[in-house]
Design a protein around this motif. Sequence first.
Motif, short mmCIF file in Angstrom:
data_model
loop_
_atom_site.label_atom_id
_atom_site.label_comp_id
_atom_site.label_asym_id
_atom_site.label_seq_id
_atom_site.Cartn_x
_atom_site.Cartn_y
_atom_site.Cartn_z
N ALA A 40 0.83 -1.21 0.00
CA ALA A 40 0.00 0.00 0.00
C ALA A 40 0.86 1.26 0.00
CB ALA A 40 -0.93 0.00 1.22
N ILE A 41 2.00 1.22 0.72
CA ILE A 41 2.92 2.36 0.73
C ILE A 41 3.49 2.59 -0.67
CG2 ILE A 41 5.19 3.12 1.53
CD1 ILE A 41 4.58 1.97 4.24
N ALA A 42 3.87 1.49 -1.34
CA ALA A 42 4.41 1.61 -2.70
C ALA A 42 3.38 2.23 -3.64
CB ALA A 42 4.84 0.24 -3.21
N GLU A 43 2.12 1.81 -3.48
CA GLU A 43 1.05 2.37 -4.31
C GLU A 43 0.85 3.85 -3.99
OE1 GLU A 43 -2.40 0.00 -3.75
OE2 GLU A 43 -1.51 -1.80 -4.65
N GLN A 44 0.91 4.21 -2.71
CA GLN A 44 0.72 5.60 -2.31
C GLN A 44 1.85 6.47 -2.83
OE1 GLN A 44 -0.33 6.04 1.79
NE2 GLN A 44 -0.19 8.27 1.77
N ILE A 45 3.07 5.96 -2.79
CA ILE A 45 4.21 6.71 -3.33
C ILE A 45 4.02 6.99 -4.81
CG2 ILE A 45 6.66 6.49 -3.93
CD1 ILE A 45 7.07 5.11 -1.22
N ALA A 46 3.57 5.96 -5.53
CA ALA A 46 3.34 6.13 -6.97
C ALA A 46 2.20 7.11 -7.23
CB ALA A 46 3.03 4.78 -7.61
N LEU A 47 1.19 7.06 -6.37
CA LEU A 47 0.02 7.93 -6.57
C LEU A 47 0.32 9.38 -6.23
CD1 LEU A 47 -3.03 7.81 -7.28
CD2 LEU A 47 -3.48 7.58 -4.83
N GLU A 48 1.07 9.62 -5.14
CA GLU A 48 1.33 10.98 -4.68
C GLU A 48 2.62 11.57 -5.27
OE1 GLU A 48 1.29 11.27 -0.47
OE2 GLU A 48 -0.66 10.27 -0.23
N ASN A 49 3.34 10.83 -6.04
CA ASN A 49 4.65 11.25 -6.56
C ASN A 49 4.65 12.69 -7.07
OD1 ASN A 49 7.18 11.45 -7.67
ND2 ASN A 49 6.74 10.08 -9.39
N PRO A 50 5.31 13.63 -6.34
CA PRO A 50 5.33 15.04 -6.79
C PRO A 50 6.43 15.31 -7.84
CG PRO A 50 6.46 14.84 -4.69
CD PRO A 50 5.98 13.45 -5.04
N PHE A 51 7.12 14.26 -8.21
CA PHE A 51 8.25 14.44 -9.15
C PHE A 51 7.93 13.91 -10.55
CE2 PHE A 51 9.93 14.17 -4.87
CZ PHE A 51 10.80 15.25 -4.80
N ALA A 52 6.67 13.61 -10.78
CA ALA A 52 6.30 13.01 -12.07
C ALA A 52 6.60 13.95 -13.24
CB ALA A 52 4.82 12.64 -12.06
N GLN A 53 6.23 15.23 -13.10
CA GLN A 53 6.48 16.17 -14.20
C GLN A 53 7.97 16.40 -14.41
OE1 GLN A 53 3.96 19.53 -12.92
NE2 GLN A 53 2.81 19.24 -14.81
N GLU A 54 8.71 16.51 -13.31
CA GLU A 54 10.15 16.71 -13.43
C GLU A 54 10.81 15.51 -14.08
OE1 GLU A 54 14.09 17.58 -10.65
OE2 GLU A 54 12.09 17.63 -9.75
N THR A 55 10.37 14.30 -13.69
CA THR A 55 10.93 13.08 -14.29
C THR A 55 10.72 13.07 -15.79
OG1 THR A 55 10.49 11.84 -12.25
CG2 THR A 55 10.85 10.55 -14.26
N SER A 56 9.51 13.40 -16.20
CA SER A 56 9.19 13.44 -17.63
C SER A 56 10.03 14.49 -18.36
CB SER A 56 7.69 13.72 -17.81
OG SER A 56 7.35 13.80 -19.16
N PHE A 57 10.21 15.67 -17.70
CA PHE A 57 10.97 16.77 -18.31
C PHE A 57 12.43 16.36 -18.50
CE2 PHE A 57 13.61 20.54 -18.18
CZ PHE A 57 12.95 21.42 -19.04
N VAL A 58 13.04 15.78 -17.46
CA VAL A 58 14.45 15.40 -17.51
C VAL A 58 14.66 14.30 -18.55
CG1 VAL A 58 16.36 14.36 -16.22
CG2 VAL A 58 14.93 16.12 -15.15
#
Length: 494
Positions: A40-58
């Motif tokens: 559940a923690i792993a799922e929450q990390i994936a769901l709340e990930n605040p770095f998704a846009q930065e990851t895509s940009f980089v």
Amino acid sequence: MTDKNQFPKDLFDKETEQYILEHAELSYQILGEVSKHESAIAEQIALENPFAQETSFVQNVAKKESGYIAKNLSEIEVGYKKVAKNSHISFDFYDSEFKKATQLKNQTSRKEKEAAAEKLLVKEMQESLLNRKTAWEMRLIEELRKKYLYELLERLKKFKKLERLLSPFFGRTGLLWDMSAGLFQESGFEILETYADLLERDESLQELARVLGKHSRAQKEYEKEMRAKTVTRMVWKPRPAFKGQVTGIRTSNDISSALPSELALYKNPATKILFEKKFAEKSLLSFKYENVMPEEKTETQMEEVSKEKKEQKGPIIICVDTSGSMNGTPESIAKTATFALSKIAIEEKRKCYLISFSTGIETLDLSDFKSGNALGKLIQFLRMSFNGGTDALPALIEAIRMLQEDDYKNADVLMISDFVMGNLGSDMEAKIKEEQKKKTDFYSLVIGSRGNTSTIACFNHNWSYNLYDPDASRHLIEQIQVIRRKAQSGTESI
């Protein structure tokens, strides 16, 4: 992830860990829940990930062809600062490096310097992203871990209380662990303790609880099934034997067993050619040696057999009189009997529907066995006060309505009351008889001795609990055993 054979380090103190390990079923359940919590923690990390846009940009910048970053550094800087929070990359440094590269006269050297600076910028972006994302994940994991540990320890406290109160009635600690998820207040444990003590002292109510719900039907039903059967029989098979055990004559080219008349052909020059011909054609007359021996042969056959059809333990519908006339000892007996029936239903995962009635009715479905809801609802009933007038008709109407539901079609109905009430009426009596034809049993537990005999007669099994009889508990057991003996003789069902 969690190893199923041991707990994560530092999850519990040594004393708590030892307590859990001593309860094998509880240990397994907690380990399973810890594993689910990690997922559940792993799922929450994936769901709340605040770095998704930065990851895509980089990732997008890293894919660009050589020279793109050098030409579009200003645009990249603006875009990066929008998606990358708390990053401290110095774009001035890279702007300076690219300007130095343009001053180089050698084109190859210029491209090499630009490529090196671009590669360094992408690497710094990736490392900055990884470091900040890892730090965020660790903070979140630790926060969720502390919250979960607190909730787990609180639940363990509840479990220990439930174990102390209910372990005499529930054989499986795993079931108590499921119940411990309920949000019980201290008063809830106190009231459970009260009625657990009362039940432990009253064997008659324990016996009553065991009987209800088609728990021990004596009338047996049978069903057909195909079953494999192994059959062994004797067969006689010929086997080679020693010379001397002659069983006949055969043709062969075996000189050692050839008849003397055939061997004589070989001795005579005139017939020698005939012998050689018969030898070549394997047609020499020879002795046949063999011995017929018995041998076991095993075969598997299918046969149709009858077997006893086990009737599933059925649901229970309990109608409890909560009117003012039940105050005092009758109320205590009614609640203890309800507690006894409910605990059996919970333990055996049988449906249990509670209808409390006075001038109106209240209903509780005690069949939610997860998260402690069933026990929580039982506590709710045990806390309620008995008052008001008595009208059993709405309760029986509700009970008959529930008998039409798929989950309660083969239920038994028990009414616990002093039966100080009016007649049920011909319509209701007819409905009860109709349900009885469907093998539904209607039980009454009459508390006291002032009940309406006409109403009591509508039930096909009637037990009484005389408040003024010091041996009331023993007499109730005797009444229950009479019905059980009738069932065993086939004259009546339970």
